[in-house]
Design a protein around this motif. Sequence first.
Motif, PDB file in Angstrom:
ATOM      1  N   UNK A 101      30.280  17.192   7.308  1.00 18.90           N
ATOM      2  CA  UNK A 101      31.641  16.856   6.873  1.00 18.90           C
ATOM      3  C   UNK A 101      32.563  16.698   8.065  1.00 18.90           C
ATOM      4  N   UNK A 102      32.450  17.609   9.015  1.00 21.01           N
ATOM      5  CA  UNK A 102      33.276  17.493  10.229  1.00 21.01           C
ATOM      6  C   UNK A 102      32.919  16.240  11.011  1.00 21.01           C
ATOM      7  N   UNK A 103      31.628  15.919  11.110  1.00 18.87           N
ATOM      8  CA  UNK A 103      31.202  14.725  11.832  1.00 18.87           C
ATOM      9  C   UNK A 103      31.694  13.460  11.136  1.00 18.87           C
ATOM     10  N   UNK A 104      31.631  13.462   9.804  1.00 20.08           N
ATOM     11  CA  UNK A 104      32.131  12.310   9.051  1.00 20.08           C
ATOM     12  C   UNK A 104      33.614  12.095   9.293  1.00 20.08           C
ATOM     13  N   UNK A 105      34.386  13.181   9.294  1.00 23.01           N
ATOM     14  CA  UNK A 105      35.819  13.047   9.517  1.00 23.01           C
ATOM     15  C   UNK A 105      36.122  12.585  10.929  1.00 23.01           C
ATOM     16  N   UNK A 106      35.339  13.051  11.880  1.00 29.79           N
ATOM     17  CA  UNK A 106      35.541  12.616  13.263  1.00 29.79           C
ATOM     18  C   UNK A 106      35.296  11.116  13.406  1.00 29.79           C
ATOM     19  N   UNK A 107      34.235  10.634  12.772  1.00 35.65           N
ATOM     20  CA  UNK A 107      33.950   9.201  12.830  1.00 35.65           C
ATOM     21  C   UNK A 107      35.017   8.397  12.090  1.00 35.65           C
ATOM     22  N   UNK A 108      35.505   8.934  10.971  1.00 35.13           N
ATOM     23  CA  UNK A 108      36.569   8.247  10.235  1.00 35.13           C
ATOM     24  C   UNK A 108      37.843   8.161  11.076  1.00 35.13           C
ATOM     25  N   UNK A 109      38.134   9.218  11.827  1.00 33.99           N
ATOM     26  CA  UNK A 109      39.315   9.181  12.705  1.00 33.99           C
ATOM     27  C   UNK A 109      39.143   8.147  13.813  1.00 33.99           C
ATOM     28  N   UNK A 110      37.930   8.052  14.360  1.00 36.43           N
ATOM     29  CA  UNK A 110      37.676   7.043  15.394  1.00 36.43           C
ATOM     30  C   UNK A 110      37.835   5.638  14.821  1.00 36.43           C
ATOM     31  N   UNK A 111      37.323   5.433  13.610  1.00 31.01           N
ATOM     32  CA  UNK A 111      37.444   4.120  12.978  1.00 31.01           C
ATOM     33  C   UNK A 111      38.899   3.797  12.689  1.00 31.01           C
ATOM     34  N   UNK A 112      39.647   4.774  12.244  1.00 33.33           N
ATOM     35  CA  UNK A 112      41.067   4.549  11.962  1.00 33.33           C
ATOM     36  C   UNK A 112      41.825   4.162  13.230  1.00 33.33           C
ATOM     37  N   UNK A 113      41.519   4.845  14.334  1.00 28.16           N
ATOM     38  CA  UNK A 113      42.184   4.520  15.595  1.00 28.16           C
ATOM     39  C   UNK A 113      41.862   3.094  16.040  1.00 28.16           C
ATOM     40  N   UNK A 114      40.607   2.672  15.824  1.00 30.78           N
ATOM     41  CA  UNK A 114      40.235   1.309  16.206  1.00 30.78           C
ATOM     42  C   UNK A 114      40.921   0.285  15.317  1.00 30.78           C
ATOM     43  N   UNK A 115      41.005   0.552  14.017  1.00 38.07           N
ATOM     44  CA  UNK A 115      41.657  -0.388  13.109  1.00 38.07           C
ATOM     45  C   UNK A 115      43.142  -0.538  13.428  1.00 38.07           C
ATOM     46  N   UNK A 116      43.761   0.515  13.896  1.00 40.02           N
ATOM     47  CA  UNK A 116      45.181   0.427  14.254  1.00 40.02           C
ATOM     48  C   UNK A 116      45.407  -0.556  15.388  1.00 40.02           C
ATOM     49  N   UNK A 117      44.399  -0.775  16.210  1.00 39.88           N
ATOM     50  CA  UNK A 117      44.552  -1.666  17.358  1.00 39.88           C
ATOM     51  C   UNK A 117      44.544  -3.140  16.973  1.00 39.88           C
ATOM     52  N   UNK A 118      43.873  -3.476  15.865  1.00 38.45           N
ATOM     53  CA  UNK A 118      43.767  -4.908  15.576  1.00 38.45           C
ATOM     54  C   UNK A 118      43.759  -5.264  14.097  1.00 38.45           C
ATOM     55  N   UNK A 119      43.724  -4.265  13.194  1.00 35.68           N
ATOM     56  CA  UNK A 119      43.500  -4.558  11.778  1.00 35.68           C
ATOM     57  C   UNK A 119      44.422  -3.689  10.909  1.00 35.68           C
ATOM     58  N   UNK A 120      45.751  -3.774  11.057  1.00 36.37           N
ATOM     59  CA  UNK A 120      46.656  -2.911  10.281  1.00 36.37           C
ATOM     60  C   UNK A 120      46.598  -3.164   8.779  1.00 36.37           C
ATOM     61  N   UNK A 121      46.186  -4.361   8.375  1.00 40.88           N
ATOM     62  CA  UNK A 121      46.115  -4.675   6.948  1.00 40.88           C
ATOM     63  C   UNK A 121      45.117  -3.761   6.239  1.00 40.88           C
ATOM     64  N   UNK A 122      44.015  -3.430   6.903  1.00 43.01           N
ATOM     65  CA  UNK A 122      43.014  -2.555   6.287  1.00 43.01           C
ATOM     66  C   UNK A 122      43.578  -1.165   6.060  1.00 43.01           C
ATOM     67  N   UNK A 123      44.297  -0.641   7.034  1.00 41.37           N
ATOM     68  CA  UNK A 123      44.874   0.686   6.881  1.00 41.37           C
ATOM     69  C   UNK A 123      45.906   0.714   5.766  1.00 41.37           C
ATOM     70  N   UNK A 124      46.699  -0.345   5.655  1.00 38.12           N
ATOM     71  CA  UNK A 124      47.679  -0.409   4.573  1.00 38.12           C
ATOM     72  C   UNK A 124      46.993  -0.517   3.211  1.00 38.12           C
ATOM     73  N   UNK A 125      45.903  -1.275   3.156  1.00 38.59           N
ATOM     74  CA  UNK A 125      45.197  -1.458   1.884  1.00 38.59           C
ATOM     75  C   UNK A 125      44.544  -0.166   1.406  1.00 38.59           C
ATOM     76  N   UNK A 126      44.042   0.655   2.342  1.00 39.06           N
ATOM     77  CA  UNK A 126      43.304   1.861   1.958  1.00 39.06           C
ATOM     78  C   UNK A 126      44.167   3.121   1.976  1.00 39.06           C
ATOM     79  N   UNK A 127      45.452   2.983   2.284  1.00 40.56           N
ATOM     80  CA  UNK A 127      46.309   4.162   2.440  1.00 40.56           C
ATOM     81  C   UNK A 127      46.497   4.926   1.141  1.00 40.56           C
ATOM     82  N   UNK A 128      46.424   4.256  -0.003  1.00 41.20           N
ATOM     83  CA  UNK A 128      46.643   4.924  -1.283  1.00 41.20           C
ATOM     84  C   UNK A 128      45.377   5.551  -1.850  1.00 41.20           C
ATOM     85  N   UNK A 129      44.233   5.343  -1.207  1.00 40.32           N
ATOM     86  CA  UNK A 129      42.967   5.882  -1.703  1.00 40.32           C
ATOM     87  C   UNK A 129      42.700   7.251  -1.108  1.00 40.32           C
ATOM     88  N   UNK A 130      42.252   8.159  -1.934  1.00 40.63           N
ATOM     89  CA  UNK A 130      41.871   9.475  -1.446  1.00 40.63           C
ATOM     90  C   UNK A 130      40.604   9.354  -0.590  1.00 40.63           C
TER      91      UNK A 130
END
Length: 413
Positions: free
Chosen positions: A147-176
């Motif tokens: 679980x900790x490893x999954x969250x760490x990878x999710x945080x890395x993916x989120x940081x990468x998406x912020x650099x070039x793909x803000x639409x994805x973060x906005x689309x998934x922001x309402x999902x748990x």
Amino acid sequence: MGRNTLIYCGIDWAERHHDVALVDDTGQLLAKHRTSDDADGYRVLLDLLAEYGDSEADPIPVAIETSRGLLVAVLRTGKRKVIAVNPMAAARYRDRHGVSRKKSDPGDALVLAHILRTDMAIHRPLPDDTDLARAIAVLARAQQDATWNRQQLANQLRSLLREYYPAALEAFSTWQNGLCRPEARELLKVAPTSTQAARLTRAQLRSARKRAGRTRGIDAESERLREIFRGDYAHHPILVEEALGKQMLALLQQLDAACAATDSLAKAVEEVFPQHPDAEIIRSFPGLGLQLGARVLAEIGDDRKRFADARGLKAYAGSAPITRSSGKKHYVGRRMVKNDRLNHAGYLWAFAAINACQGAGAHYRRRRAHGDWHAQAQRHLFNRMLGQLYHCLQNNSLFEEHLAFPSSLAVAA
């Protein structure tokens, strides 16, 4: 030879070999040996102990700097006491035997043997847990790590998406759980860049959500995603954006594997944990489900003699405060040396219990009104409920809220 005197064994373990030292109660070195880390080496070690009087009725105690591995499993057979000494503590003991600061594996084994000879009473042997409790501990800790490893990878993916793909973060922001959800990962596979996402049709969006296992609200959610992906966003040059998309897909593969591992281990925990006799008692507490309850059992075990009283368990979990007093100075603060896994589980337990139990919620609010900040109030609640869990396990009784929080319920009423 017979056991006319007390004998102590110290083992300095390594990846390929282990150094063994035997001393008597006067401190005299009786034997030293180096064994290999395999079945033959384990047999040689047991034969060496037997040569100096080790028996099933009167085993020689062993000190070692680890609590895991095949060597420890072999040593724990029967009634032998195996004491896992913290390497930092062993390093302090080493200074008692010389000031030159020299270090060697045979010397460390001798130091461990002397630790048992002089201070065995203040070191705790490994708990005598059942095989089922040990199996649950393996699975629960593995699931927690996953679980900790999954969250760490999710945080890395989120940081990468912020650099070039803000639409994805906005689309998934309402999902748990956001990026860890199957539909989010499926959409990122279909459209790894914002340019590709803007070209997705309604049919493609619906298909992606269906492949992720969704069956309800597909049309409405697909329309919402389509509007977000076609919004006005800044873009990198096309070649740079495509390179970032390939980097994202590589990271997404790791996240997929981490999510699959977490789900698989969670299923294994849910199958094994209910088989334990203490599972019913643990799950009777508000806020403790299958996963969190298994984590608590994994860390406290089922050896009823492991903790002399509830205070020992609270100190082990890090929920009890620690006092430092010298002269006119007096300080009471949180405990830093603790079982981090149990402490983390306790934070989640207290957080869930606030809403799941009226008495626990009233206790938390009273602590907040008393001046505690959020983490302090949660730690105080965890400390109280941990004491209640110790009482229930010792007396084989279930949690009863009217007995656990009588004053809190009266105030809430």
